[in-house]
Motif scaffolding. Sequence first.
Motif, short mmCIF file in Angstrom:
data_model
loop_
_atom_site.label_atom_id
_atom_site.label_comp_id
_atom_site.label_asym_id
_atom_site.label_seq_id
_atom_site.Cartn_x
_atom_site.Cartn_y
_atom_site.Cartn_z
N GLY A 1 14.05 2.20 10.23
CA GLY A 1 13.42 3.61 9.73
C GLY A 1 14.02 4.21 8.50
N LEU A 2 15.37 3.89 8.37
CA LEU A 2 16.18 4.38 7.33
C LEU A 2 15.68 3.46 6.02
CD1 LEU A 2 18.29 6.38 6.43
CD2 LEU A 2 20.01 4.54 6.73
N VAL A 3 15.42 2.02 6.31
CA VAL A 3 15.36 1.19 5.27
C VAL A 3 13.75 1.56 4.70
CG1 VAL A 3 14.64 -1.25 4.84
CG2 VAL A 3 16.71 -0.70 5.75
N VAL A 4 12.97 1.81 5.44
CA VAL A 4 11.64 2.12 5.18
C VAL A 4 11.74 3.26 4.39
CG1 VAL A 4 9.16 2.48 6.04
CG2 VAL A 4 10.56 0.73 7.11
N SER A 5 12.31 4.29 4.95
CA SER A 5 12.38 5.58 4.21
C SER A 5 12.84 5.61 2.75
CB SER A 5 13.14 6.81 4.83
OG SER A 5 12.65 6.84 5.99
N ILE A 6 13.77 4.71 2.72
CA ILE A 6 14.70 4.52 1.30
C ILE A 6 13.58 3.85 0.33
CG2 ILE A 6 16.37 3.29 0.10
CD1 ILE A 6 18.33 3.73 2.39
N LEU A 7 12.78 2.82 1.06
CA LEU A 7 12.04 2.25 -0.04
C LEU A 7 10.68 3.05 -0.43
CD1 LEU A 7 11.20 -1.14 2.00
CD2 LEU A 7 12.52 -0.77 -0.32
N TRP A 8 10.26 4.10 0.37
CA TRP A 8 9.43 4.85 0.10
C TRP A 8 9.78 5.89 -1.13
CZ3 TRP A 8 4.47 5.36 -0.12
CH2 TRP A 8 3.68 4.78 0.82
N VAL A 9 10.97 6.34 -1.21
CA VAL A 9 11.79 7.02 -2.02
C VAL A 9 11.63 6.32 -3.54
CG1 VAL A 9 13.64 8.16 -2.97
CG2 VAL A 9 13.22 8.58 -0.37
N VAL A 10 12.05 4.97 -3.48
CA VAL A 10 12.13 4.34 -4.65
C VAL A 10 10.53 4.16 -5.05
CG1 VAL A 10 12.51 2.17 -5.32
CG2 VAL A 10 14.01 3.12 -4.01
N VAL A 11 9.64 3.81 -4.14
CA VAL A 11 8.16 3.72 -4.84
C VAL A 11 7.74 4.93 -5.33
CG1 VAL A 11 5.85 3.26 -3.96
CG2 VAL A 11 7.75 1.71 -3.24
N ILE A 12 8.10 6.02 -4.62
CA ILE A 12 7.27 7.31 -5.05
C ILE A 12 8.05 7.91 -6.41
CG2 ILE A 12 7.23 9.73 -4.47
CD1 ILE A 12 6.80 9.13 -1.70
N GLY A 13 9.56 7.73 -6.27
CA GLY A 13 10.09 7.95 -7.54
C GLY A 13 9.81 7.27 -8.87
N LYS A 14 9.46 5.95 -8.85
CA LYS A 14 8.88 5.34 -9.70
C LYS A 14 7.66 5.37 -10.23
CE LYS A 14 8.66 1.24 -12.27
NZ LYS A 14 7.67 1.35 -13.27
N ALA A 15 6.74 5.95 -9.05
CA ALA A 15 5.38 6.45 -9.66
C ALA A 15 5.48 7.62 -10.30
CB ALA A 15 4.68 6.61 -8.26
N ILE A 16 6.38 8.66 -9.84
CA ILE A 16 6.33 9.80 -10.72
C ILE A 16 6.91 9.68 -12.13
CG2 ILE A 16 7.85 12.01 -10.60
CD1 ILE A 16 7.49 11.97 -7.77
N SER A 17 7.83 8.77 -12.11
CA SER A 17 8.33 8.54 -13.51
C SER A 17 7.54 7.80 -14.38
CB SER A 17 9.87 7.28 -13.23
OG SER A 17 10.04 7.03 -14.73
N ASP A 18 6.50 6.94 -13.85
CA ASP A 18 5.59 6.39 -14.61
C ASP A 18 4.40 7.59 -15.17
OD1 ASP A 18 6.75 3.90 -14.23
OD2 ASP A 18 5.30 3.13 -13.11
N VAL A 19 4.08 8.52 -14.13
CA VAL A 19 3.27 9.46 -14.61
C VAL A 19 3.65 10.25 -15.64
CG1 VAL A 19 1.92 11.32 -13.86
CG2 VAL A 19 1.82 9.26 -12.40
N ASN A 20 5.07 10.80 -15.58
CA ASN A 20 5.64 11.60 -16.35
C ASN A 20 5.86 10.92 -17.92
OD1 ASN A 20 5.91 13.82 -14.96
ND2 ASN A 20 8.08 13.01 -14.10
N GLU A 21 5.97 9.53 -17.89
CA GLU A 21 6.04 8.82 -19.30
C GLU A 21 4.69 8.81 -19.82
OE1 GLU A 21 7.05 4.25 -20.58
OE2 GLU A 21 7.86 4.86 -18.75
N GLN A 22 3.62 8.45 -19.00
CA GLN A 22 2.25 8.48 -19.61
C GLN A 22 1.77 9.81 -20.05
OE1 GLN A 22 -0.34 6.78 -16.87
NE2 GLN A 22 0.56 4.85 -16.79
N VAL A 23 2.16 10.95 -19.41
CA VAL A 23 1.63 12.37 -19.80
C VAL A 23 2.41 12.56 -21.24
CG1 VAL A 23 2.03 14.77 -19.06
CG2 VAL A 23 1.27 13.08 -17.33
N THR A 24 3.60 12.17 -21.31
CA THR A 24 4.16 12.75 -22.66
C THR A 24 4.23 11.48 -23.75
OG1 THR A 24 6.40 11.64 -21.80
CG2 THR A 24 5.94 13.97 -21.33
N GLN A 25 3.49 10.39 -23.43
CA GLN A 25 3.52 9.56 -24.43
C GLN A 25 2.53 9.70 -25.73
OE1 GLN A 25 2.23 5.74 -22.65
NE2 GLN A 25 3.24 4.50 -24.46
#
Length: 200
Positions: free
Chosen positions: A85-109
């Motif tokens: 459960g901890l591994v799956v939770s960490i993976l979700w944090v990484v995936v969601i963090g990457k998605a948020i970072s990509d969206v922020n980058e596109q919004v300011t590009q």
Amino acid sequence: MTDYTPIQQYPAPQAAPPRNGLGTAGFVLGLVGLVFSPIPFVGVVAWPLVVLGLILSAVGVARVRAGKATNKGLSIAGVVVSILGLVVSILWVVVIGKAISDVNEQVTQHHTITYSVTGDSKTADVDYSTFDRAGSVKSETGATVPWTKTVEATGLFVGAFTVTTGEDGGSVTCKVVVDGKEVKTATATGEFAVASCTGF
């Protein structure tokens, strides 16, 4: 005459039932956390459950080793499901963090968009997105062909660009280049024909 005293028979002691409250609690918490961990947004609840489940299960294993508890298997299962459960939770944090970072980058590009019209038609009516405010489209009637225009845009956008021939007919080709890369082109021929490069 000899008196025989009847021998009293005592029932054999029953084996003590497995006891390991901490290990059982750790297993339950870890299992619930594992079930919740892959669910978007709900998975936030999994963090405290799997961490607490891991701690309680580990304490349960330690108590079994110290001879203070039994039912070692359930404690070990609790450790395993809590770690999963901890591994799956960490993976979700990484995936969601990457998605948020990509969206922020596109919004300011920042983007440079170049519209161009070519063809054998002498003039054409041109409509194109200026991106100076939401939904802003500028029109140029009777623009001389060849024609070109460069505009700037920031963030996410969907642009519109259409070229219409006049009553003299001829052919026109519209082309959209974004940041040096051609993204849309179309050709139309005839009287009042429309070449559409919309949706880039």
